[in-house]
Design an enzyme around this catalytic site. Sequence first.
Site, PDB file in Angstrom:
ATOM      1  N   LEU A  98       0.887  -1.162   0.000  1.00 54.98           N
ATOM      2  CA  LEU A  98       0.000   0.000   0.000  1.00 54.98           C
ATOM      3  C   LEU A  98       0.921   1.206   0.000  1.00 54.98           C
ATOM      4  O   LEU A  98       1.910   1.222   0.750  1.00 54.98           O
ATOM      5  CB  LEU A  98      -0.882   0.026   1.256  1.00 54.98           C
ATOM      6  N   ASP A  99       0.638   2.204  -0.822  1.00 55.99           N
ATOM      7  CA  ASP A  99       1.543   3.348  -0.847  1.00 55.99           C
ATOM      8  C   ASP A  99       1.513   4.083   0.498  1.00 55.99           C
ATOM      9  O   ASP A  99       0.614   3.883   1.313  1.00 55.99           O
ATOM     10  CB  ASP A  99       1.232   4.285  -2.018  1.00 55.99           C
ATOM     11  N   LYS A 100       2.496   4.906   0.714  1.00 50.03           N
ATOM     12  CA  LYS A 100       2.704   5.550   2.009  1.00 50.03           C
ATOM     13  C   LYS A 100       1.490   6.356   2.461  1.00 50.03           C
ATOM     14  O   LYS A 100       1.173   6.413   3.651  1.00 50.03           O
ATOM     15  CB  LYS A 100       3.937   6.455   1.936  1.00 50.03           C
TER      16      LYS A 100
END
Length: 234
Positions: A98-100
């Site tokens: 999951l992106d930041k």
Amino acid sequence: MRINKYIASSGLCSRRKAEEYIEKGQVTVNDEVASLSTTVEDNDVVKLKGKVIEAKKDFVVLLFNKPKGITCTTEHKVKDNIIDFINYKERIFPIGRLDKDSEGLILLTNNGDLVNECLRVENGHEKEYVVKVDKDINDDFLLKMSKGVKIFNPVTNKYVVTNPCKVIRKNRNTFNIILKQGLNRQIRRMCKELGYRVIYLKRIRFMHLHLDVEEGQYRLLNKEEIAKLIRKEK
């Protein structure tokens, strides 16, 4: 068992990384240099760079509710990386990412082979997200999102049309989306192409597993959940 799968099941790395070690001649079985076609029997001694490795007969899978700001990487040098945040007692790998700026459900395991299988696009695993954008959505937006959006794929350096997916309106600027794809920042880039900016993104489901722990917490999957996960891989 194939040598690449054996190494991955040790929790040392993914199957793909294991193949890199094998191709470089860094893996031996009974002191003979292994090839990608080498198989491993029960009493064989497998070494990577001279160090004996053993496949794990039991493995764990964690269901983690990732907070915004945590980076899904195993690199300890990266600030706020997911591995240091969880601080689990043994080496684990995130299954996907999951992106930041996103949050929600992500699985981690000590079995690199399972990581590899879960990430195979052709396996078509459903992932469900709640998404909030910066302005009201309309029927045209929902239709285009569901049919597929042309976005640039930095991995292949080419444009690609995303696969058809299911999109459900929740309120004026929030929707649920169910993907079987996993392109980098896919949902954010799809929305951007249609003139919208994502202001909240949370994964709430991966396959049969639903987000059921508090933010920043994790739980271990039980034997039945792991068995179902493995059956789906097969």
